[in-house]
Design a protein around this motif. Sequence first.
Motif, mmCIF file in Angstrom:
data_model
loop_
_atom_site.group_PDB
_atom_site.id
_atom_site.type_symbol
_atom_site.label_atom_id
_atom_site.label_comp_id
_atom_site.label_asym_id
_atom_site.label_seq_id
_atom_site.Cartn_x
_atom_site.Cartn_y
_atom_site.Cartn_z
ATOM 1 N N ALA A 50 0.846 -1.188 0.000
ATOM 2 C CA ALA A 50 0.000 0.000 0.000
ATOM 3 C C ALA A 50 0.883 1.241 0.000
ATOM 4 C CB ALA A 50 -0.902 -0.009 1.228
ATOM 5 N N PRO A 51 0.775 2.092 -1.006
ATOM 6 C CA PRO A 51 1.668 3.254 -1.103
ATOM 7 C C PRO A 51 1.244 4.395 -0.193
ATOM 8 C CG PRO A 51 0.107 3.288 -2.895
ATOM 9 C CD PRO A 51 -0.162 2.011 -2.137
ATOM 10 N N ILE A 52 2.184 5.249 0.138
ATOM 11 C CA ILE A 52 1.814 6.522 0.751
ATOM 12 C C ILE A 52 1.094 7.335 -0.322
ATOM 13 C CG2 ILE A 52 2.726 8.750 1.490
ATOM 14 C CD1 ILE A 52 4.736 7.398 3.160
ATOM 15 N N THR A 86 11.246 7.700 9.913
ATOM 16 C CA THR A 86 11.112 6.925 8.675
ATOM 17 C C THR A 86 9.971 7.426 7.816
ATOM 18 O OG1 THR A 86 12.037 4.946 9.709
ATOM 19 C CG2 THR A 86 10.740 4.623 7.706
ATOM 20 N N ASN A 87 8.789 7.585 8.409
ATOM 21 C CA ASN A 87 7.620 7.988 7.637
ATOM 22 C C ASN A 87 7.613 9.486 7.315
ATOM 23 O OD1 ASN A 87 6.297 5.402 7.408
ATOM 24 N ND2 ASN A 87 5.867 5.543 9.589
ATOM 25 N N LEU A 99 -2.898 10.454 10.749
ATOM 26 C CA LEU A 99 -2.916 11.201 9.494
ATOM 27 C C LEU A 99 -4.272 11.191 8.795
ATOM 28 C CD1 LEU A 99 0.634 10.282 8.163
ATOM 29 C CD2 LEU A 99 -0.191 12.585 8.703
ATOM 30 N N PRO A 100 -4.973 10.038 8.717
ATOM 31 C CA PRO A 100 -6.295 10.076 8.066
ATOM 32 C C PRO A 100 -7.263 11.039 8.756
ATOM 33 C CG PRO A 100 -5.524 7.821 8.275
ATOM 34 C CD PRO A 100 -4.592 8.663 9.081
ATOM 35 N N ARG A 101 -7.238 11.049 10.089
ATOM 36 C CA ARG A 101 -8.130 11.932 10.835
ATOM 37 C C ARG A 101 -7.757 13.401 10.650
ATOM 38 N NH1 ARG A 101 -9.120 10.340 16.980
ATOM 39 N NH2 ARG A 101 -9.883 8.506 15.836
ATOM 40 N N VAL A 105 -0.502 10.172 3.661
ATOM 41 C CA VAL A 105 -0.949 9.105 4.558
ATOM 42 C C VAL A 105 -0.329 7.771 4.157
ATOM 43 C CG1 VAL A 105 -2.943 7.929 5.550
ATOM 44 C CG2 VAL A 105 -3.142 10.326 4.820
ATOM 45 N N ASN A 106 0.259 7.089 5.133
ATOM 46 C CA ASN A 106 0.790 5.745 4.894
ATOM 47 C C ASN A 106 -0.328 4.818 4.454
ATOM 48 O OD1 ASN A 106 2.489 7.172 6.925
ATOM 49 N ND2 ASN A 106 3.752 5.361 6.676
#
Length: 271
Positions: A111-113, A139-140, A187-189, A199-200
């Motif tokens: 699943a991509p960022i 990392t992210n 991140l989604p929120r 978003v990861n």
Amino acid sequence: MKKVWLLYFVLTCCAVLSACGASGSSGEEKKELVLGATVPYSDMLEQGVAPLLEEKGYKVEVKEFNDYVQPNIALDSGDLDGNLFQHKVYLENFNTEKGMDLVDIISVPTAPIGIYSEKFSSLEEVKDGSTMAIANDPTNLARGLTVARDAGLIELKEEINPVNATVNDVLSNPKKLKFHEVDAAQLPRSLESVDLAAVNGNFAVAAGLDLTTAIYRDQIPEEIQNRIVVRKEDKDSQMAKDIIEAIESEEFAKVIEENFKGFHQPKWMGE
């Protein structure tokens, strides 16, 4: 004297039989497997791998984790037979830091960022001064910045290692984006309060986001694609070979096509 030789013969036979029995026991391939993964890769294992392994006579348990440390510790200690949650760069760093010897055996669709927005439907619509949420862990954070770079939103300094990029390494920010660093899982929120968010993929899936709705998706390089990992001594085992065969099967490809839309596929799958 005959009794001595008879006793020697009996003891020798017992030793040979005992050795053969031990060899046969240790030579048997394990048929009860415990595989660890984070969401959504736990679903990938349950839907696309476990059924095929069970057809080969394995009993498979998929154990779900919610962090990126315990799956490797559990694998190294023998509580897991394999795991699926990490890419090669993370694995190599983990091995070095923890003194472990875990190895990957095959990459899987990842699943991509993605850059998501509830305000803009394309990169061209992004306005000057927009706010963008990115992950706050090293990392992210770096991945979020490189995705923004690849999308043409910013430029990073050429001399830096993109794997370690921070906001201080932004060379050019033509749209004057304002970065907000938050926990990756949030991140989604954050989309409710910012204009954009990198978003990861795993957190996007967990939050119910459709990966195909991202206004930009990361083209994941090979070393950042997630993979099945096992202990080094199991790399050439029948178990490892059967896992690889399951993942390379048409049945697995069909599961990916139907249930994991938007995942970046590794080169061996033809993408």
